[in-house]
Scaffold this active site. Structure first.
Site, PDB file in Angstrom:
ATOM      1  N   PHE A 136      19.961  43.406  48.226  1.00  0.00           N
ATOM      2  CA  PHE A 136      21.209  43.157  48.856  1.00  0.00           C
ATOM      3  C   PHE A 136      21.184  44.390  50.020  1.00  0.00           C
ATOM      4  O   PHE A 136      21.294  45.453  49.785  1.00  0.00           O
ATOM      5  CB  PHE A 136      22.401  43.684  47.852  1.00  0.00           C
ATOM      6  CG  PHE A 136      23.714  43.349  48.566  1.00  0.00           C
ATOM      7  CD1 PHE A 136      24.171  42.095  49.075  1.00  0.00           C
ATOM      8  CD2 PHE A 136      24.387  44.527  49.212  1.00  0.00           C
ATOM      9  CE1 PHE A 136      25.227  42.135  49.717  1.00  0.00           C
ATOM     10  CE2 PHE A 136      25.498  44.342  49.845  1.00  0.00           C
ATOM     11  CZ  PHE A 136      26.207  43.080  50.186  1.00  0.00           C
ATOM     12  N   ASP A 220      16.294  51.448  51.809  1.00  0.00           N
ATOM     13  CA  ASP A 220      17.631  51.353  51.925  1.00  0.00           C
ATOM     14  C   ASP A 220      18.185  52.278  51.051  1.00  0.00           C
ATOM     15  O   ASP A 220      18.234  51.908  49.757  1.00  0.00           O
ATOM     16  CB  ASP A 220      17.907  50.121  51.749  1.00  0.00           C
ATOM     17  CG  ASP A 220      19.507  49.594  51.608  1.00  0.00           C
ATOM     18  OD1 ASP A 220      20.188  50.527  51.423  1.00  0.00           O
ATOM     19  OD2 ASP A 220      20.016  48.455  51.833  1.00  0.00           O
ATOM     20  N   LYS A 249      27.940  54.935  52.332  1.00  0.00           N
ATOM     21  CA  LYS A 249      28.740  55.067  51.320  1.00  0.00           C
ATOM     22  C   LYS A 249      29.045  56.646  50.899  1.00  0.00           C
ATOM     23  O   LYS A 249      29.749  57.067  51.373  1.00  0.00           O
ATOM     24  CB  LYS A 249      27.742  54.494  49.990  1.00  0.00           C
ATOM     25  CG  LYS A 249      27.976  52.910  50.026  1.00  0.00           C
ATOM     26  CD  LYS A 249      27.524  52.315  48.662  1.00  0.00           C
ATOM     27  CE  LYS A 249      27.550  50.716  48.654  1.00  0.00           C
ATOM     28  NZ  LYS A 249      29.039  50.255  48.315  1.00  0.00           N
TER      29      LYS A 249
END
Length: 397
Positions: A136, A220, A249
Site C-alpha cells: 500500500f 516507503d 505520518k
C-alpha cells in the site's frame, strides 16, 4: 442515525465509510467523544500522533509558528524548512549528498518517489518499476499504481503503466529484476496488509540486486518511520543504504506533512521545475515536524518503542484468548493475528470497552500507539482488550 451521522451522510463524500465516533478532544494516549466518554487510543491516527494528543511541545510549536509565518509558497524558504531537511538527512543517514523534498501527505511523497524512478532512465531502457503484492503506497493515481491491492485499483484503471507487482520473496525479485527496471519500491513492514514483515534478508538482497542492475531502491517509510519500529527508519534494522525513502505520518505528529529523502547519486536526478507543491515545506508544518522529531530525540522515544513493543506483545499473548493466534511486527507497529475472521467485531467490542484499535484485514488487528506510552497505558490496554475479546468469545460460542 444520530444528528452528526446524518450530517456526515448528507455532506461528506462517500469515499469513506461512516466514522466510528465523533471525537472532541484528546490528551496523551486518551481521547473523548462528543458524549464525554473516554477511550484509550492505541491507533494514534494510524501511526501519526507520535507524541499522543495535545502534547505541549506540539501545541507550543503550532502556536509559535502560526504567530509569525504559516505559508510563504516555494518561491521562498524559511528556517523551519531548512532545519527539517537537515534533520531528516541526519536521522536517515543520507550523508553529505542527502536532500529532501516536502509535500503534504504520504501519497504525495510516493508520487515524488515514482517520478524519481522515472528519472532513472537516462538510456531510455528503464521502463519498469517493481512493487510488491499487497503493498500500500497511497490512493492518488500514481501511488495507487504502485499499490498491490487489486480491489483498490480496479475501479480506477487504467493507471500509470510500467508497474509490476511481484511476491515479497527474494526469488521473485531475482527473477524480475534486470536492466529494464528503474526502481524497486518496498515497505519494510506492510502495515495495510496486516503488519507483515519482509522475509529475513530481503532488504539486503534487494540492495545488492538493485545496485547490480542500476535500479533505485526506494523504501516507503511512511508508516514505519519516525521511530515507530524501534529505529528511526525501518530500513536501518537491515544496515543498508537505500537510494531514497518516503516519509509522512509520524514525522509531523498530527500536522499534514510528507517528504522524499534521497541518498547519493539519486539526489541529483530532479532538476528545476520537475516537481513541486504549493503547500509543501510550509513553515507551519516544518516547524511542528522539527518540534515533534526533536522531542522524540530528547525523550529517547525510539528506544521506548523498541522496549515497549515486546512488552505489549507479551501482554497480548499472555491473555490466553482463544481468538489470538499470535502477534507480529516490530517496535510499536504491531499486528495481532486472530484465529477467526472477526477483526471488525473486535474493533466494535473494543470501542464498547473504551479502546481504539484497527482491523487491518479480517484476521488482523493493527496497533500503533503513541511512542511515549508507558506501563500504565499498557496495563489499561491489556485490561480493555481482554474484556473485549472475552465478550466476543461469549457471543460467538
Amino acid at each position: 442515525m444520530n444528528d452528526w451521522q446524518q450530517r456526515f451522510d448528507r455532506r461528506i463524500m462517500r469515499s469513506i465509510g461512516m466514522p466510528l465516533l465523533k471525537l472532541e478532544r484528546g490528551d496523551g494516549a486518551h481521547v473523548w467523544d462528543d458524549e464525554g466518554r473516554e477511550y484509550l487510543d492505541f491507533l494514534a491516527g494510524i501511526a501519526v500522533n507520535s507524541l499522543g494528543h495535545a502534547h505541549p511541545v506540539f501545541v507550543e510549536a503550532v502556536s509559535r509558528q502560526a504567530a509569525t509565518l504559516a505559508h510563504v509558497s516555494n518561491y521562498f524558504t524559511t528556517e523551519p524548512a531548512l532545519e527539517l531537511a537537515e534533520r531528516l538527512v541526519r536521522l536517515s543517514g543520507a550523508g553529505e549528498h542527502g536532500r529532501a523534498w516536502f509535500g503534504n501527505s504520504g501519497a504525495e511523497a510516493n508520487e515524488a518517489a515514482f517520478k524519481l524512478a522515472r528519472l532513472n532512465n537516462s538510456g531510455g531502457a528503464r521502463t519498469r518499476v517493481l512493487a510488491l503484492v499487497d503493498a500500500f503506497h497511497g490512493r492518488t493515481m500514481g501511488s495507487l499504481a504502485l499499490t498491490g491491492k487489486p480491489h483498490m485499483r480496479e475501479a480506477f484503471e487504467p493507471l500509470a503503466g510500467g508497474v509490476e507487482h511481484i511476491p515479497a520473496t527474494i526469488e521473485a525479485l531475482e527473477a524480475a529484476i534486470d536492466g529494464t527496471v528503474a526502481a524497486l519500491i518496498v515497505e519494510p513492514i506492510q502495515g495495510e496488509a496486516g503488519v507483515v514483515e519482509l522475509p529475513a534478508g530481503y532488504l539486503e538482497a534487494a540492495r545488492e540486486l538493485t545496485r547490480r542492475h542500476g535500479a533505485l531502491l526506494i523504501v516507503d517509510e511512511i508508516q514505519t518511520g519516525a521511530g515507530r519500529t524501534g529505529a528511526w527508519f525501518g530500513f536501518q534494522h537491515a544496515g543498508i543504504e537505500p537510494d531514497a525513502i518516503t516519509v509522512a505520518k509520524g514525522i509531523g505528529g498530527g500536522i499534514p506533512i510528507g517528504g522524499l529523502i534521497t541518498f547519493g547519486a539519486a539526489s541529483d536526478l530532479y532538476s528545476k521545475g520537475q516537481h513541486g507543491s504549493t503547500f509543501g515545506g510550509n513553515p507551519l508544518a516544518t516547524a511542528v515536524a522539527n518540534a515533534v522529531l526533536g522531542e522524540i530525540e530528547r525523550a529517547e522515544l525510539v528506544a521506548n518503542a523498541a522496549r515497549r513493543g515486546p512488552q505489549v506483545r507479551e501482554r497480548i499473548e499472555g491473555l490466553g484468548s482463544p481468538l489470538v493466534a499470535g502477534t507480529r511486527g516490530r517496535g510499536l507497529l504491531i499486528g495481532v493475528a486472530l484465529t477467526r475472521p472477526v477483526a471488525g467485531r473486535v474493533v466494535e467490542a473494543a470501542l464498547e470497552h473504551g479502546l481504539i484499535v484497527n482491523a487491518a484485514n479480517d484476521v488482523t488487528i493493527r496497533l500503533a500507539p503513541p511512542l511515549n506510552i508507558g506501563d500504565a497505558e499498557i496495563e489499561l490496554f491489556a485490561e480493555r482488550l481482554a474484556a473485549s475479546l472475552d465478550d466476543l468469545v461469549r457471543a460467538t460460542d
